[in-house]
Design a protein around this motif. Structure first.
Motif, PDB file in Angstrom:
ATOM      1  N   VAL A   1       0.860  -1.190   0.000  1.00  0.00           N
ATOM      2  CA  VAL A   1       0.000   0.000   0.000  1.00  0.00           C
ATOM      3  C   VAL A   1       0.891   1.232   0.000  1.00  0.00           C
ATOM      4  CG1 VAL A   1      -1.965  -1.046   1.183  1.00  0.00           C
ATOM      5  CG2 VAL A   1      -0.119  -0.010   2.526  1.00  0.00           C
TER       6      VAL A   1
ATOM      7  N   PRO B   1      -6.338  13.409   4.028  1.00  0.00           N
ATOM      8  CA  PRO B   1      -6.253  13.087   2.599  1.00  0.00           C
ATOM      9  C   PRO B   1      -7.639  12.844   2.006  1.00  0.00           C
ATOM     10  CG  PRO B   1      -4.566  11.911   3.794  1.00  0.00           C
ATOM     11  CD  PRO B   1      -5.417  12.593   4.822  1.00  0.00           C
ATOM     12  N   ARG B   2      -7.859  13.394   0.830  1.00  0.00           N
ATOM     13  CA  ARG B   2      -9.176  13.279   0.193  1.00  0.00           C
ATOM     14  C   ARG B   2      -9.414  11.865  -0.299  1.00  0.00           C
ATOM     15  NH1 ARG B   2      -8.206  17.976  -3.936  1.00  0.00           N
ATOM     16  NH2 ARG B   2      -7.201  18.757  -2.056  1.00  0.00           N
ATOM     17  N   TYR B   3     -10.689  11.590  -0.599  1.00  0.00           N
ATOM     18  CA  TYR B   3     -11.066  10.252  -1.049  1.00  0.00           C
ATOM     19  C   TYR B   3     -11.208  10.254  -2.562  1.00  0.00           C
ATOM     20  CZ  TYR B   3     -13.685   5.886  -1.404  1.00  0.00           C
ATOM     21  OH  TYR B   3     -14.104   4.609  -1.711  1.00  0.00           O
ATOM     22  N   ALA B   4     -10.629   9.245  -3.172  1.00  0.00           N
ATOM     23  CA  ALA B   4     -10.843   9.074  -4.611  1.00  0.00           C
ATOM     24  C   ALA B   4     -11.720   7.852  -4.787  1.00  0.00           C
ATOM     25  CB  ALA B   4      -9.517   8.876  -5.325  1.00  0.00           C
ATOM     26  N   SER B   5     -12.895   8.043  -5.352  1.00  0.00           N
ATOM     27  CA  SER B   5     -13.800   6.902  -5.496  1.00  0.00           C
ATOM     28  C   SER B   5     -13.230   5.931  -6.523  1.00  0.00           C
ATOM     29  CB  SER B   5     -15.179   7.383  -5.925  1.00  0.00           C
ATOM     30  OG  SER B   5     -15.147   7.785  -7.272  1.00  0.00           O
ATOM     31  N   ILE B   6     -13.653   4.679  -6.379  1.00  0.00           N
ATOM     32  CA  ILE B   6     -13.137   3.643  -7.287  1.00  0.00           C
ATOM     33  C   ILE B   6     -13.501   3.994  -8.733  1.00  0.00           C
ATOM     34  CG2 ILE B   6     -13.257   1.179  -7.854  1.00  0.00           C
ATOM     35  CD1 ILE B   6     -11.887   1.707  -5.188  1.00  0.00           C
ATOM     36  N   THR B   7     -14.680   4.582  -8.905  1.00  0.00           N
ATOM     37  CA  THR B   7     -15.084   4.970 -10.259  1.00  0.00           C
ATOM     38  C   THR B   7     -14.086   5.978 -10.830  1.00  0.00           C
ATOM     39  OG1 THR B   7     -17.333   4.711  -9.506  1.00  0.00           O
ATOM     40  CG2 THR B   7     -17.032   5.826 -11.602  1.00  0.00           C
ATOM     41  N   ARG B   8     -13.690   6.932 -10.014  1.00  0.00           N
ATOM     42  CA  ARG B   8     -12.721   7.938 -10.492  1.00  0.00           C
ATOM     43  C   ARG B   8     -11.374   7.303 -10.793  1.00  0.00           C
ATOM     44  NH1 ARG B   8     -13.257  13.957  -9.952  1.00  0.00           N
ATOM     45  NH2 ARG B   8     -15.514  14.125  -9.855  1.00  0.00           N
TER      46      ARG B   8
ATOM     47  N   ARG C   1     -10.862   4.230 -11.660  1.00  0.00           N
ATOM     48  CA  ARG C   1     -11.003   3.450 -12.895  1.00  0.00           C
ATOM     49  C   ARG C   1     -11.037   4.366 -14.122  1.00  0.00           C
ATOM     50  NH1 ARG C   1     -14.787  -1.868 -11.613  1.00  0.00           N
ATOM     51  NH2 ARG C   1     -13.181  -2.913 -10.369  1.00  0.00           N
TER      52      ARG C   1
ATOM     53  N   VAL D   1     -19.890  11.132  -2.583  1.00  0.00           N
ATOM     54  CA  VAL D   1     -18.735  10.224  -2.602  1.00  0.00           C
ATOM     55  C   VAL D   1     -17.768  10.658  -3.700  1.00  0.00           C
ATOM     56  CG1 VAL D   1     -18.002   7.859  -3.102  1.00  0.00           C
ATOM     57  CG2 VAL D   1     -19.954   8.264  -1.590  1.00  0.00           C
ATOM     58  N   ASP D   2     -18.313  11.018  -4.839  1.00  0.00           N
ATOM     59  CA  ASP D   2     -17.484  11.449  -5.961  1.00  0.00           C
ATOM     60  C   ASP D   2     -16.678  12.690  -5.590  1.00  0.00           C
ATOM     61  OD1 ASP D   2     -16.681  11.286  -8.732  1.00  0.00           O
ATOM     62  OD2 ASP D   2     -17.840  13.129  -9.009  1.00  0.00           O
TER      63      ASP D   2
ATOM     64  N   GLY E   1     -15.800  13.309  -2.602  1.00  0.00           N
ATOM     65  CA  GLY E   1     -15.027  12.976  -1.403  1.00  0.00           C
ATOM     66  C   GLY E   1     -15.556  13.657  -0.156  1.00  0.00           C
TER      67      GLY E   1
ATOM     68  N   MET F   1     -17.247  13.315   2.818  1.00  0.00           N
ATOM     69  CA  MET F   1     -17.796  12.322   3.737  1.00  0.00           C
ATOM     70  C   MET F   1     -17.060  12.336   5.069  1.00  0.00           C
ATOM     71  SD  MET F   1     -16.260   8.833   2.109  1.00  0.00           S
ATOM     72  CE  MET F   1     -16.352   9.206   0.381  1.00  0.00           C
TER      73      MET F   1
ATOM     74  N   GLN G   1     -14.673   7.278   5.272  1.00  0.00           N
ATOM     75  CA  GLN G   1     -13.621   7.228   4.266  1.00  0.00           C
ATOM     76  C   GLN G   1     -12.636   6.113   4.570  1.00  0.00           C
ATOM     77  OE1 GLN G   1     -12.002  11.029   3.208  1.00  0.00           O
ATOM     78  NE2 GLN G   1     -10.046  10.141   2.587  1.00  0.00           N
TER      79      GLN G   1
ATOM     80  N   GLN H   1     -11.796   2.825   2.398  1.00  0.00           N
ATOM     81  CA  GLN H   1     -10.432   2.508   1.978  1.00  0.00           C
ATOM     82  C   GLN H   1     -10.032   1.104   2.424  1.00  0.00           C
ATOM     83  OE1 GLN H   1      -8.838   6.136   3.334  1.00  0.00           O
ATOM     84  NE2 GLN H   1      -8.525   6.938   1.262  1.00  0.00           N
TER      85      GLN H   1
ATOM     86  N   GLU I   1     -20.920   4.380  -2.998  1.00  0.00           N
ATOM     87  CA  GLU I   1     -19.621   4.082  -3.635  1.00  0.00           C
ATOM     88  C   GLU I   1     -19.848   2.955  -4.651  1.00  0.00           C
ATOM     89  OE1 GLU I   1     -17.138   3.979  -5.134  1.00  0.00           O
ATOM     90  OE2 GLU I   1     -15.329   4.536  -4.046  1.00  0.00           O
TER      91      GLU I   1
ATOM     92  N   GLY J   1     -18.578   2.293  -7.629  1.00  0.00           N
ATOM     93  CA  GLY J   1     -17.403   1.642  -8.230  1.00  0.00           C
ATOM     94  C   GLY J   1     -16.851   0.566  -7.311  1.00  0.00           C
ATOM     95  N   LEU J   2     -16.779   0.880  -6.024  1.00  0.00           N
ATOM     96  CA  LEU J   2     -16.279  -0.100  -5.057  1.00  0.00           C
ATOM     97  C   LEU J   2     -17.233  -1.283  -4.968  1.00  0.00           C
ATOM     98  CD1 LEU J   2     -14.226  -0.957  -2.969  1.00  0.00           C
ATOM     99  CD2 LEU J   2     -15.322   0.535  -1.303  1.00  0.00           C
TER     100      LEU J   2
END
Lengths: 255, 720
Positions: free
Chosen positions: A34, A186-193, A195, B425-426, B428, B430, B435, B439, B527, B529-530
Motif C-alpha cells: 500500500v 487526505p481526500r477520497y478518490a472513489s473507485i469509479t474515479r 477506474r 462520494v465522488d 469525497g 464524507m 472514508q 479505503q 460508492e 465503483g467499489l
C-alpha cells in the motif's frame, strides 16, 4: 508552480509480516503493498496548494508492487502527471539512500519549485528521504512539516518541534519538505474515479540508471523484536513501592 | 292534465348573460387546468431516461412478491380504489380519505353526466335534429339524485373529518418544523396556508353545493318526486323550517349558485398548480411504483457519478415528488429524524419538489418554503447533493426503508438518497471514519481493515474443521460478512452457528480469505465503483467454489446477494441463517428442549422490511419453547437499529438519542428478559445500547442461534 510529490509503496502492516528464508528482508511474495500514509499527506498538501493557486502536481514513485494503483489514485484525486521510475529490481527492498538518488536523478531533468514527500515511512523511520533529496539536489530542506504557506518566491513552513512547539521558518524555492501532516485529511478518490483515471490517463515510465552505485549497508539479520521479560508489578503502600523502586534503580547502577 | 316529468331545469334562475359568463369562465378554467396538466406531463416525459426505462417494468417470474416484484396494474387499481395504503397505518385518517375520495369521484361523475346530457347530447341533438333531447329526466333523474346525494354525504363526512384533523390535531406528522434547520431561518407558513386552502376549499364547495340543492327544492315548493333527492330535500325542509320561504330560497339560490360555481371552477383551475395535484399524481405513482427499486438500486446516471441537478431525476422520480401529500408519516417513522439527525424524508421530497417546480417554470401555489437567503430549495443553481440538500442530511439515512414502506403514495426515497450520496462520494465529501472504512474495504475487502487472511480466524477453537468450499463440494456456501468474521463478540456466535450446523450434519463450507464484503452497504453509501469491484471479487470466488445454495449471517449481505448479485450472474438461491434454522426444526431433524423464556424479537430491516422474512425467525423462537412478546413496532414497522446504509461506519455522537437506544427503551417496557436478534450488526448495536440504557442485567441481547444451540445442543450449553 510545479510541485513534485515523491511516493513510496510499503508492505501493508495489517498483514502478518514474515522474515524471508535468508533472514535479511521481509518475505515480499505474499504481502500486499500500500502507499505510505505520510506520502498521502504530502500529496494532499500538494493538491491543496493546487486548489489555492494554479500549481501543477506531478507524482513520482519507484516501480514497486501495486504502485500503479497508488499513482492512478493520485491522478484521480487531481494530480496532473504520474511518473514511474524503473531500472531497479521492483520486487527488492530499495534503501532510502538509493531511493533518494533515483528520485534526484529524475528531478535533475525537471523544472520544479517544490518537492514534497512523507516525513517518514515504515522502512524509513528516521525520515531520511527528504533530507538526502535536499542535499543531493543542493536545495533547502525541512522535515516534520505541518503547514505550508506560499509567499511569493519563498515558502513559509510550520514544523513540529519537540515538546509541543511549532517552529515557523522561511525557505527559498525550490525546496524539499518532509510532510508530517497536511492541512486536511487526505481526500477520497472513489473507485469509479480511479477506474476512469486508468482509462483516460497514462503513467509515464522513465528508466533511471545510476552511474555510481550507491554504497549500501548490508543487512546481516532481520528479525521480529525478541520478547523481553514481562513487567514486574510493585504492590504495597506508596512508601514500600518507593523503597522498592530505589532498590531497583540502585541495583541496576542507575543512581 | 299535464304529465309531471321528473327533472329539473339546468340554469333554472340564470339569465342568458349569466349562462354565457359561466361558459366563458368554464372554458378559461379548463384551459388553465389543461395547460397545467400538460406542462407537468411534459416535465415527466423529459425526465432522465435510463436505457432500460419503462413506466411499467416488465415483470420477471424470478421476482419475489413484495420484495422485487412490481405490483400488477389491476392490483394497484385495487390499492388505489380501497385507499389501502392510506388506511393501513392510520385507520381513521384513511377511512376519512376513502369517504372523501369516493364521494368526490361520485360528485365528479354526477357533474360529468349532467354535462354529457346538457352540453353534449342537448347541443348535438338540437343541431342535428332541431329538437333538444335529454335523458336527465324520469327514473334516471330520480336514481341519479338518490345515488349522487349519497356520494355528497360521503364526501361531506370525509372532508369534515379531514378538515377537523387539519384544524385541531396536534399530531407530530402535521408539524412542519424542519429536521434540518438552515442557519438563515425559514418559513413554511405558505405550506400551512396551502393545506387549509385545499381542505377548506373542498368543504366550502361541498357545503354550498348541498345548500343550493336544498334551496332549489325549497324554491320549487318541494315537488314530491324530489324526495328521491333525499339529502337536498332534507336540507330544503330545514330551510323551510327556519322560515325560508320559496321566494327567499330562490333569491338566495341565485347568488349562492355563483359562489358554488365560482369555488368549484377555481378549484379545478387550482389542481395542477398546487398540492391538489396529488389527486392525479398519487394514484399514477402508485400504479407505476416498483418495489424492486429499493432492494436493487438503480444505476447512476450515465454522465455523472450521481445526481447533481433536477435534470438527473427520472420521469418516475419527478412524478414521485409531485405525489407527496406531506402526510408526514415518513417524517415520524424515520429513525434518523427520531434520533435528532437533520434528515426528514418528507423535507427531502418537499425541497426537491419545490426546486424542480421552480426550475421547470411551474408556479406552485402556496406549497413552498421561503427563506431570507437563497439556500436549500431556493438555491436554484446549487448542486442537489451537498447544497440544495446538505451533506449531513444525506449521510443521516440508515436506508432502513421505513419511509418507503409507510408512504401511502409509493414514493421511493431511498434510491433517491443513494443517487445523491453518489455525488458526495465522488466529491469525497464524507465522514473521515466512513472514508477509512471504504479505503479498508477497497484494500483489504473488509471494513475492519484487517488482513483478508484473518477472515477465517474465527474458526480457530472449533473441534472440527470448516470445509473450504473452493476445494470440496458443499450444499451450502456460508457467506459470513465482515462483522460475523472479524468482530470479537460475534466470532463466538459464528462458532455457535458452525457447531449447530455441524451437529445437524449440514454440508456447508466457506470461502476463507477470498470472501469480500458483499457490498450492500457500500452501494448504499453511494460508492458504486467499489460495490462493482466487490461483486467482481466475490463472483470470482464463487466461481472457484462448488456449492448449491448460499446462506448468509448478515441480512445486509443477504439482501445484495439475493436481489442485486443476480444481475451480475449469481444464479444460486440465497437464504438467511434463520431460514436454515427453521428448516432444521421443521424437518424434524432436531428435537429442541423447552427454553421457557420470555423474549422479544427485533426484525432486522434488511431481513424483514426488505426481504419479507418475518415468519422463519418467529417460528424458530416459538419452536424453542420461548414466549414471544412483540414490541409495538414489529414486522414491517420494525424500528431500525441505526447501523444500516453505512451508518455503522459514521459518527453517531451528533445524535440526541441513537436509534438503538430508542429501540431498547421500547423493548424495556415489555415484560421480557431477552432481546433476540438475527443480524450481527444488531447484536453489536443493541449490546451497546443496553449498556447505555443501563439495563444489561435485565434485558439480555442474544442471537437467535444462541437460543437454538442452548435448546438443541444439550452437551454444549451456550452461556446465554
Amino acid at each position: 508552480m510545479h510541485i513534485v510529490v515523491a511516493m513510496r509503496q510499503l508492505a501493508d502492516l495489517v498483514e502478518e509480516l514474515e522474515v524471508n528464508g535468508d533472514g535479511t528482508d521481509i518475505d515480499r511474495d505474499f504481502v500486499k503493498f500500500v502507499s505510505n500514509e505520510w506520502d498521502e499527506a504530502a500529496l494532499e498538501e500538494a493538491l491543496t496548494i493546487k486548489d489555492e493557486s494554479a500549481a501543477s502536481v506531478t507524482v513520482v514513485a519507484l516501480d514497486e508492487p501495486d504502485v500503479d494503483q497508488t499513482l492512478y489514485a493520485a491522478l484521480a484525486k487531481g494530480a496532473d502527471r504520474a511518473v514511474k521510475l524503473t531500472g531497479h529490481d521492483p520486487s527488492a527492498w530499495v534503501r532510502t539512500r538509493e531511493r533518494a538518488q533515483r528520485i534526484a536523478s529524475f528531478l535533475a531533468h525537471e523544472e520544479f519549485d517544490l518537492v514534497l514527500t512523507g516525513v517518514q515511512a515504515a522502512d524509513d523511520l528516521d525520515g531520511q528521504l527528504a533530507g538526502i533529496l535536499g542535499s543531493t539536489l543542493d536545495i533547502p530542506h525541512a522535515a516534520v512539516v505541518v503547514g505550508v504557506e506560499l509567499t511569493g518566491s519563498s515558502l513559509r513552513v510550520a514544523q513540529e518541534l519537540g515538546g509541543g512547539l511549532v517552529g515557523v521558518s522561511e525557505l527559498e524555492l525550490p525546496a524539499v519538505l518532509g510532510v508530517q501532516a497536511a492541512r486536511q485529511a487526505p481526500r477520497y478518490a472513489s473507485i469509479t474515479r480511479i477506474r476512469q483515471a486508468m482509462q483516460t490517463q497514462k503513467i509515464e515510465e522513465q528508466e533511471v540508471s545510476l552511474e555510481v552505485t550507491t554504497p549500501q549497508v548490508t543487512v546481516r539479520r532481520l528479525y521480529p523484536p525478541e520478547k523481553q521479560g514481562g513487567a514486574t508489578m510493585l504492590t504495597g503502600s506508596a512508601k514500600d513501592v518507593a523503597t522498592e523502586i530505589v532498590n531497583i534503580l540502585r541495583s541496576k547502577g542507575l543512581v | 292534465m299535464l304529465a309531471i316529468i321528473e327533472t329539473r331545469k339546468i340554469f333554472a334562475g340564470e339569465t342568458e348573460v349569466a349562462k354565457i359568463v359561466f361558459y366563458v369562465l368554464a372554458l378559461i378554467v379548463l384551459v388553465i387546468f389543461f395547460v397545467g396538466v400538460i406542462r407537468r406531463l411534459v416535465v415527466y416525459n423529459r425526465g432522465r431516461r435510463a436505457p432500460n426505462f419503462a413506466w411499467l417494468r416488465r415483470r420477471d417470474p424470478r421476482d419475489v412478491p413484495e420484495v422485487s416484484e412490481r405490483p400488477t396494474v389491476p392490483s394497484s387499481l385495487v390499492t388505489i380504489a380501497t385507499n389501502q395504503t392510506i388506511i393501513k397505518t392510520k385507520h381513521k385518517v384513511g377511512v376519512s380519505h376513502w369517504l372523501l375520495f369516493w364521494g368526490f369521484i361520485g360528485l365528479f361523475l354526477a357533474t360529468s353526466i349532467l354535462s354529457l346530457d346538457y352540453d353534449v347530447l342537448g347541443n348535438a341533438s338540437r343541431i342535428i335534429t332541431g329538437h333538444t333531447y335529454s335523458f336527465f329526466q324520469g327514473p334516471f333523474y330520480l336514481a341519479y339524485n338518490a345515488v349522487f346525494d349519497f356520494a355528497g354525504l360521503l364526501a361531506l363526512v370525509g372532508t369534515v373529518l379531514l378538515a377537523s384533523r387539519r384544524w385541531f390535531s396536534k399530531e407530530p406528522q402535521l408539524d412542519y418544523t424542519r429536521a434540518q434547520k438552515p442557519e438563515s431561518g425559514y418559513s413554511r407558513a405558505r405550506i400551512v396556508i396551502g393545506d387549509h386552502v385545499f381542505v377548506s376549499g373542498l368543504l366550502l364547495i361541498l357545503v354550498t353545493g348541498l345548500l343550493i340543492q336544498g334551496l332549489r327544492i325549497d324554491g320549487e315548493h318541494f315537488p314530491s318526486f324530489e324526495q328521491w333527492t333525499w339529502l337536498g330535500y332534507l336540507i330544503g325542509k330545514g330551510f323551510a323550517g327556519l322560515g325560508v320561504g320559496a321566494a327567499a330560497a330562490r333569491a338566495v339560490h341565485a347568488w349562492l349558485w355563483w359562489v358554488h360555481v365560482g369555488l368549484a371552477l377555481a378549484f379545478v383551475a387550482y389542481i395542477p398548480w398546487s398540492k391538489a395535484w396529488h389527486m392525479l399524481a398519487s394514484p399514477a405513482n402508485l400504479a407505476v411504483r416498483d418495489f424492486s427499486n429499493v432492494r436493487r438500486l438503480p444505476q447512476p446516471p450515465a454522465d455523472n457519478a450521481g445526481y447533481r441537478s433536477v435534470d438527473d431525476l427520472t420521469p418516475k422520480e419527478l412524478l414521485g415528488l409531485d405525489s407527496c401529500t406531506k402526510c408526514g408519516r415518513c417524517h415520524v417513522v424515520c429513525p434518523a429524524r427520531t434520533g435528532g439527525a437533520p434528515l426528514s424524508p418528507r423535507d427531502l421530497i418537499l425541497d426537491l419538489r419545490q426546486l424542480a417546480d421552480h426550475k421547470h417554470g411551474i408556479p406552485l401555489l402556496f406549497d413552498t418554503e421561503t427563506r431570507p437567503s437563497p439556500t436549500g430549495p431556493m438555491n436554484e443553481d446549487g448542486c442537489l447533493a451537498g447544497e440544495v440538500v446538505v451533506g449531513e442530511t444525506l449521510w443521516s439515512c440508515t436506508t432502513c426503508m421505513a419511509c418507503v414502506e409507510i408512504c401511502p403514495v409509493g414514493i421511493e426515497h431511498v434510491p433517491l438518497i443513494v443517487q445523491l450520496r453518489r455525488t458526495l462520494v465522488d466529491q469525497g465529501a464524507m465522514d473521515p471514519t466512513l472514508q477509512s472504512a471504504l479505503q479498508n474495504i477497497a484494500t483489504q475487502g473488509n471494513s475492519f481493515g484487517k488482513s483478508s487472511r484473518m477472515r477465517a480466524r474465527w474458526t480457530k477453537g472449533l473441534d472440527f474443521p470448516i470445509v473450504d468450499a473452493r476445494t470440496q463440494h458443499v450444499e451450502y456456501l456460508w457467506f459470513l460478512g465482515d462483522f460475523a468474521s472479524f468482530d470479537e463478540r460475534l466470532m463466538d456466535i459464528s462458532r455457535t452457528l458452525a457447531t449447530v450446523l455441524h451437529a445437524n450434519g449440514i454440508s456447508f463450507g466457506i470461502l476463507f480469505e477470498e470472501e469480500r464484503n458483499a457490498g450492500n452497504d457500500v452501494r448504499r453509501v453511494g460508492e458504486e465503483g467499489l460495490f462493482e469491484m466487490l461483486v467482481e471479487q466475490n463472483m470470482n470466488a464463487f466461481a472457484k467454489a462448488s456449492f448449491d445454495k448460499i446462506f448468509t449471517t448478515d441480512p445486509h449481505s443477504f439482501n445484495t446477494l439475493r436481489n442485486e448479485y443476480p444481475a451480475f450472474g449469481l444464479d444460486r438461491p440465497v437464504l438467511h441463517y434463520s431460514e436454515l434454522l427453521a428448516k432444521l426444526l421443521f424437518t424434524g431433524k432436531v428435537a429442541p428442549g423447552n427454553l421457557m423464556r420470555k423474549v422479544t424479537y427485533h426484525d432486522p430491516c434488511y431481513l424483514g422490511r426488505y426481504n419479507r422474512i418475518f415468519e422463519a425467525p418467529r417460528a424458530v423462537i416459538s419452536a424453542l419453547g420461548c414466549d414471544l412478546v412483540e414490541m409495538p413496532r414489529h414486522g414491517v414497522n420494525s424500528f431500525c437499529c441505526g447501523a444500516g446504509g453505512g451508518r455503522i461506519w459514521m459518527d453517531d455522537s451528533v445524535l440526541d438519542e441513537r436509534p438503538s437506544v430508542n429501540r431498547i427503551k421500547e423493548a424495556s417496557t415489555l415484560d421480557v428478559d431477552y432481546f433476540v436478534v438475527a443480524c450481527p450488526k444488531d447484536y453489536a448495536m443493541f449490546s451497546d445500547a443496553v449498556k447505555t440504557v443501563g439495563i444489561e442485567d435485565k434485558l439480555k441481547v442474544v442471537d437467535i442461534v444462541e437460543l437454538f444451540a442452548e435448546a438443541t445442543l444439550s452437551s454444549a450449553l451456550v452461556d446465554v
